[in-house]
Design an enzyme around this catalytic site. Structure first.
Site, mmCIF file in Angstrom:
data_model
loop_
_atom_site.group_PDB
_atom_site.id
_atom_site.type_symbol
_atom_site.label_atom_id
_atom_site.label_comp_id
_atom_site.label_asym_id
_atom_site.label_seq_id
_atom_site.Cartn_x
_atom_site.Cartn_y
_atom_site.Cartn_z
ATOM 1 N N SER A 61 -17.267 4.670 37.179
ATOM 2 C CA SER A 61 -18.219 5.435 37.490
ATOM 3 C C SER A 61 -19.382 5.426 36.435
ATOM 4 C CB SER A 61 -17.435 6.940 37.151
ATOM 5 O OG SER A 61 -16.710 7.085 38.270
ATOM 6 N N LYS A 64 -22.559 5.858 38.449
ATOM 7 C CA LYS A 64 -23.240 7.065 38.858
ATOM 8 C C LYS A 64 -24.407 7.362 37.921
ATOM 9 C CE LYS A 64 -19.267 9.193 40.613
ATOM 10 N NZ LYS A 64 -18.217 8.599 40.429
ATOM 11 N N SER A 120 -18.258 13.870 37.975
ATOM 12 C CA SER A 120 -18.167 12.610 38.381
ATOM 13 C C SER A 120 -17.584 12.638 39.796
ATOM 14 C CB SER A 120 -17.169 11.627 37.730
ATOM 15 O OG SER A 120 -17.322 10.373 37.779
#
Length: 270
Positions: A61, A64, A120
């Site tokens: 993640s 992101k 997230s």
């Protein structure tokens, strides 16, 4: 700062089954158990720690961060995005972390950035990509174009969330460069240091347990393939330090490695 952080480090080391004290570790180069790690001074360019920093690996993640960076280029904060059933199904189908979004609700880009960076949320990343690609494929193309513009030569994205995908990779060095650029954006920087945010019916909690005592961001990540990852930003003795930990075996080791690196840099800056 060092004494307070030493206490936090001791907590993480206990649960990670490490031995020794934080004070002892500052006398020599830190023992970092992450597969890849990197720590640099954002202003001077001094590299305080490097371990396989150019090795191409999945970064979960941390992806992101680039999603947020592209959104800041493409969208207005007050734009309203309608959450579709596909956004919700996408996160559920992949067993991904979500922002708790509901099909049919309308949220601003500002709100979705909080869901993206704090919780997230893969539902948030999917909704943003679909709107501002338009479509995920076009959005990922924009992410890769941004990577090229930033000279992240060892980075390639395959989706906006970091879920396992063939051909997706980055490096500790590239992620540090991306973090440095992203934190120059006042909106991303503000969200990254926010511990809890309530907007409407949603309350999002920052997954970064290092926040505080000088740590002001940035993003956690985990998949089985990538291990436990962390992109972190800290203010130490008047210096802005950018660090990345990739491929750790547990959540607590992820934080312990980051804290060891920060303590080592602080010792060097005395």
């Amino acid at each position: 700062m060092a004494s307070m952080r030493a206490g936090v480090l001791a907590f993480f080391l206990t649960f990670a089954l490490f031995t020794g004290t934080a004070a002892a570790q500052t006398l020599r180069a830190p023992s970092v158990t992450a597969s890849e790690a990197f720590l640099i001074d954002a202003e001077t360019g001094t590299i305080h720690y490097a371990k396989r920093q150019t090795r191409r690996v999945p970064v979960a993640s941390l992806t992101k961060v680039m999603t947020a960076y592209v959104i800041r280029e493409e969208a207005d904060l007050d734009d309203v995005v309608r959450i579709t059933p596909a956004d919700v199904r996408y996160a559920a189908a992949h067993g991904a972390t979500t922002g708790g979004l509901r099909a049919g609700e309308r949220l601003t880009v500002r709100a979705l950035l909080h869901a993206l960076l704090l919780n997230s949320g893969a539902d948030a990343s999917h909704a943003l990509a679909e709107r501002y690609g338009p479509g995920t494929r076009r959005f990922v193309a924009k992410m890769n174009a941004a990577a090229r513009a930033l000279k992240l030569r060892d980075t390639r994205f395959a989706n906006p969330d970091g879920l396992p995908a063939q051909g997706a990779y980055s490096t500790a060095r590239d992620q540090a460069v991306l973090a440095r650029v992203a934190m120059r954006d006042r909106v991303i920087a503000t969200i990254a240091r926010t511990k809890v945010k309530t907007i409407g019916r949603h309350t999002w909690h920052n997954s970064n347990k290092l926040l505080g005592d000088g740590v002001i961001g940035l993003k956690t990540g985990f998949t089985t393939a990538a291990g436990y990852c962390l992109s972190f930003v800290a203010e130490v003795r008047g210096h802005l330090l950018i660090g990345v930990v990739l491929g750790e075996t547990t959540e607590n080791r992820r934080y312990a490695s980051a804290l060891r690196m920060l303590d080592w840099a602080e010792e060097r800056l005395q």
